[in-house]
Design a protein around this motif. Structure first.
Motif, mmCIF file in Angstrom:
data_model
loop_
_atom_site.group_PDB
_atom_site.id
_atom_site.type_symbol
_atom_site.label_atom_id
_atom_site.label_comp_id
_atom_site.label_asym_id
_atom_site.label_seq_id
_atom_site.Cartn_x
_atom_site.Cartn_y
_atom_site.Cartn_z
ATOM 1 N N ASN A 30 0.441 -1.332 -0.087
ATOM 2 C CA ASN A 30 -0.175 -0.173 0.296
ATOM 3 C C ASN A 30 0.949 1.396 0.381
ATOM 4 N N ALA A 31 1.942 1.285 -0.936
ATOM 5 C CA ALA A 31 2.474 2.379 -0.503
ATOM 6 C C ALA A 31 2.239 3.479 -1.931
ATOM 7 N N LEU A 32 2.285 4.664 -0.676
ATOM 8 C CA LEU A 32 0.943 5.894 -1.277
ATOM 9 C C LEU A 32 2.122 6.150 -2.246
ATOM 10 N N ALA A 69 4.941 6.545 1.666
ATOM 11 C CA ALA A 69 5.116 7.222 0.789
ATOM 12 C C ALA A 69 5.704 6.340 -0.685
ATOM 13 N N ASP A 70 5.506 6.176 -2.000
ATOM 14 C CA ASP A 70 6.115 5.162 -2.893
ATOM 15 C C ASP A 70 7.687 5.836 -3.124
ATOM 16 N N ILE A 71 8.448 5.019 -2.547
ATOM 17 C CA ILE A 71 10.523 5.284 -2.694
ATOM 18 C C ILE A 71 9.978 5.301 -4.085
ATOM 19 N N ALA A 73 8.475 5.830 -6.881
ATOM 20 C CA ALA A 73 8.233 7.441 -7.948
ATOM 21 C C ALA A 73 9.004 8.403 -7.084
ATOM 22 N N MET A 74 9.468 8.565 -6.090
ATOM 23 C CA MET A 74 10.351 9.866 -5.548
ATOM 24 C C MET A 74 11.406 9.545 -5.881
ATOM 25 N N ALA A 75 11.930 8.199 -6.099
ATOM 26 C CA ALA A 75 13.847 8.460 -5.155
ATOM 27 C C ALA A 75 14.163 9.278 -6.741
ATOM 28 N N TYR A 87 5.237 18.326 -5.712
ATOM 29 C CA TYR A 87 4.599 17.367 -5.973
ATOM 30 C C TYR A 87 4.252 16.195 -4.124
ATOM 31 N N ILE A 88 5.051 15.096 -4.275
ATOM 32 C CA ILE A 88 3.640 14.159 -3.522
ATOM 33 C C ILE A 88 3.018 14.458 -2.661
ATOM 34 N N THR A 89 2.832 15.647 -1.821
ATOM 35 C CA THR A 89 2.529 16.469 -1.049
ATOM 36 C C THR A 89 1.401 17.108 -1.116
ATOM 37 N N ARG A 90 0.928 17.505 -2.387
ATOM 38 C CA ARG A 90 0.322 18.122 -2.837
ATOM 39 C C ARG A 90 -1.713 17.965 -2.645
ATOM 40 N N GLY A 108 -0.764 -4.221 10.231
ATOM 41 C CA GLY A 108 0.804 -4.120 9.885
ATOM 42 C C GLY A 108 1.086 -3.091 10.162
ATOM 43 N N PHE A 109 2.370 -3.106 8.746
ATOM 44 C CA PHE A 109 2.522 -1.384 9.634
ATOM 45 C C PHE A 109 2.337 -0.101 8.619
ATOM 46 N N ALA A 110 2.853 0.408 9.033
ATOM 47 C CA ALA A 110 2.062 2.127 9.298
ATOM 48 C C ALA A 110 3.235 3.078 9.670
ATOM 49 N N CYS A 115 2.173 6.263 8.436
ATOM 50 C CA CYS A 115 1.656 6.362 10.435
ATOM 51 C C CYS A 115 1.163 8.581 9.520
ATOM 52 N N GLU A 116 1.967 8.817 8.891
ATOM 53 C CA GLU A 116 1.670 10.502 8.936
ATOM 54 C C GLU A 116 -0.197 10.283 8.596
ATOM 55 N N LEU A 117 -0.664 9.222 7.614
ATOM 56 C CA LEU A 117 -2.108 9.089 7.651
ATOM 57 C C LEU A 117 -2.890 8.884 8.405
ATOM 58 N N GLY A 144 7.444 14.449 5.464
ATOM 59 C CA GLY A 144 6.876 15.660 5.234
ATOM 60 C C GLY A 144 5.086 15.962 5.040
ATOM 61 N N ALA A 145 4.708 14.953 5.837
ATOM 62 C CA ALA A 145 2.921 14.760 6.261
ATOM 63 C C ALA A 145 2.318 15.017 7.543
ATOM 64 N N GLY A 146 3.802 16.178 8.527
ATOM 65 C CA GLY A 146 3.112 16.465 9.303
ATOM 66 C C GLY A 146 3.735 15.303 10.261
HETATM 67 N N1 CO8 Z 1 7.396 2.185 -1.371
HETATM 68 C C1 CO8 Z 1 7.344 1.513 -2.414
HETATM 69 N N2 CO8 Z 1 7.908 0.530 -2.342
HETATM 70 C C2 CO8 Z 1 7.439 -0.073 -0.908
HETATM 71 C C3 CO8 Z 1 7.748 0.447 0.126
HETATM 72 C C4 CO8 Z 1 7.667 1.756 0.150
HETATM 73 N N3 CO8 Z 1 7.632 2.675 0.785
HETATM 74 N N4 CO8 Z 1 7.451 -0.301 0.939
HETATM 75 C C5 CO8 Z 1 7.464 -1.888 0.856
HETATM 76 N N5 CO8 Z 1 7.310 -1.306 -0.634
HETATM 77 C C6 CO8 Z 1 7.666 -2.837 -1.557
HETATM 78 C C7 CO8 Z 1 9.253 -3.486 -2.274
HETATM 79 O O1 CO8 Z 1 9.693 -2.162 -2.356
HETATM 80 C C8 CO8 Z 1 8.623 -5.069 -1.636
HETATM 81 O O2 CO8 Z 1 8.387 -4.941 -3.929
HETATM 82 P P1 CO8 Z 1 9.056 -5.338 -4.469
HETATM 83 O O3 CO8 Z 1 8.125 -7.208 -4.218
HETATM 84 O O4 CO8 Z 1 8.652 -5.440 -6.215
HETATM 85 O O5 CO8 Z 1 10.779 -6.207 -4.248
HETATM 86 C C9 CO8 Z 1 7.231 -5.349 -1.154
HETATM 87 O O6 CO8 Z 1 6.943 -3.700 -1.049
HETATM 88 C C10 CO8 Z 1 7.708 -6.242 -0.196
HETATM 89 O O7 CO8 Z 1 7.769 -5.001 0.382
HETATM 90 P P2 CO8 Z 1 9.548 -5.659 1.314
HETATM 91 O O8 CO8 Z 1 10.357 -6.948 0.012
HETATM 92 O O9 CO8 Z 1 10.514 -5.232 1.492
HETATM 93 O O10 CO8 Z 1 8.526 -6.889 2.231
HETATM 94 P P3 CO8 Z 1 8.990 -7.111 3.924
HETATM 95 O O11 CO8 Z 1 8.456 -7.589 4.669
HETATM 96 O O12 CO8 Z 1 10.459 -6.994 3.714
HETATM 97 O O13 CO8 Z 1 9.366 -5.266 4.912
HETATM 98 C C11 CO8 Z 1 9.076 -3.009 5.620
HETATM 99 C C12 CO8 Z 1 8.627 -4.858 4.943
HETATM 100 C C13 CO8 Z 1 10.246 -3.106 6.483
HETATM 101 C C14 CO8 Z 1 7.579 -2.677 5.436
HETATM 102 C C15 CO8 Z 1 10.092 -2.819 3.998
HETATM 103 O O14 CO8 Z 1 9.422 -2.870 3.091
HETATM 104 C C16 CO8 Z 1 10.563 -1.325 3.827
HETATM 105 O O15 CO8 Z 1 10.760 -1.088 4.358
HETATM 106 N N6 CO8 Z 1 9.677 -0.496 3.237
HETATM 107 C C17 CO8 Z 1 9.608 1.369 3.137
HETATM 108 C C18 CO8 Z 1 9.370 1.834 4.308
HETATM 109 C C19 CO8 Z 1 9.806 3.089 4.423
HETATM 110 O O16 CO8 Z 1 11.059 3.611 4.051
HETATM 111 N N7 CO8 Z 1 8.633 3.932 4.411
HETATM 112 C C20 CO8 Z 1 8.750 5.617 4.445
HETATM 113 C C21 CO8 Z 1 8.329 5.902 2.629
HETATM 114 S S1 CO8 Z 1 9.122 7.654 2.678
HETATM 115 C C22 CO8 Z 1 7.797 8.401 3.314
HETATM 116 O O17 CO8 Z 1 6.970 7.690 3.810
HETATM 117 C C23 CO8 Z 1 8.390 9.972 2.705
HETATM 118 C C24 CO8 Z 1 6.382 10.209 3.765
HETATM 119 C C25 CO8 Z 1 6.451 11.887 2.666
HETATM 120 C C26 CO8 Z 1 5.326 12.611 2.562
HETATM 121 C C27 CO8 Z 1 4.611 13.478 1.602
HETATM 122 C C28 CO8 Z 1 3.037 13.534 1.490
HETATM 123 C C29 CO8 Z 1 3.024 14.393 1.998
#
Ligand code: CO8
Length: 262
Positions: A30-32, A69-71, A73-75, A87-90, A108-110, A115-117, A144-146
């Protein structure tokens, strides 16, 4: 996609007067991304404007509410990209404009934006497998979202700093103890619990529900004196509703109140 198209990354359903939105990008935990946030905003606004809906729930999958957020997409974004296009925040602000209550039902994971959502919702009910975190520091960014603002208000400076600076996760028990979530339930009871709370809220007078939400949010956003005055004015205003007459008459006459939401 446009805001009126059929959503692809969320599913939407109703349970009585409750609007349930499920984030639905399971393979990406559920990457956003932009599309998902646009769809989520549109669904929330549609429910908010629907007379038949009194409360909303946002939920995810068993494994992830949202892993951020979808890493991908942001990379490659540059500062100029994200700043100029907002972008990202709008499309993240929509949720704050919703006036009916929104409950986050988290399993599961927030993480990060996930977590911000959850924190943008009015309260969080967590399954016992929930994990909360702001791991952005590991990616060379910050929330970046509070996250740096709402987390300290929820759990205090010490834990918020710990989470923002180390990126460590908090499990559901710690999150409840710290005040981030209101209830923790077994995973298989999560939706029952969230729906039970939402259906209960739907039965109360909608004007008073909306006023309570607005007042509690004031406590987060302004000073105490302003907040107390704001609450007093809305408290007084509710004596203009038919529901106040009904609620108090029902109590005095020892019967159950039936609110008309007016
Ligand atoms: N973005 C994109 N893809 C993701 C993300 C993410 N945040 N998290 C997981 N995925 C994908 C993985 O790439 C993987 O894809 P694939 O199967 O194609 O390789 C799939 O989901 C499954 O993930 P994992 O294999 O890594 O699963 P695990 O069970 O081993 O690990 C974790 C689960 C611990 C959750 C791990 O996936 C992880 O650490 N994810 C990233 C968490 C993270 O860093 N989140 C923060 C992102 S940055 C952000 O949110 C900024 C917010 C700013 C908001 C701005 C707007 C206002």
């Amino acid at each position: 996609m446009s805001e009126t198209a059929t959503p692809e990354l969320i599913t939407v359903r109703t349970e009585g007067r409750v609007g349930v939105i499920t984030l639905n990008r399971p393979k990406q935990l559920n990457a956003l991304n932009d599309q998902l946030m646009t769809e989520l905003g549109a669904a929330l606004q549609a429910f908010d404007g629907d007379e038949g809906i009194g409360c909303m729930i946002i939920t995810g999958s068993e494994k992830a509410f949202a892993a951020g957020a979808d890493i991908g997409a942001m990379a490659t974004y540059t500062f100029a990209d994200v700043y100029k296009g907002d972008y990202i925040t709008r499309n993240w602000e929509t949720i704050r404009s919703v006036r009916k209550p929104v409950i986050a039902a988290v399993s599961g994971f927030a993480l990060g934006g996930g977590c911000e959502l959850a924190m943008m919702c009015d309260f969080i009910i967590a399954a016992d497998n929930a994990k909360f975190g702001q791991p952005e520091i590991k990616l060379g960014i910050i929330p970046g979202a509070g996250g740096t603002q709402r987390l300290p208000r929820a759990v205090g400076k010490a834990k918020a700093m710990d989470m923002a600076l180390t990126g460590r996760m908090m499990d559901a028990i710690e999150a409840e103890r710290a005040g981030l979530v209101s209830r923790v339930v077994p995973l298989d009871k999560l939706m029952d619990e969230a729906l039970g709370a939402a259906l209960m809220i739907c039965e109360f007078s909608q004007p008073s529900v909306m006023a309570a939400k607005e007042c509690v949010n004031r406590a987060f956003e302004g000073g105490l004196a302003d907040g107390v005055m704001f609450e007093r004015r809305l408290f007084h205003a509710l004596f203009a509703t038919a529901d106040q007459k009904e609620g108090m008459d029902a109590f005095v006459n020892k019967r159950k109140a039936v609110f008309q939401h007016q």
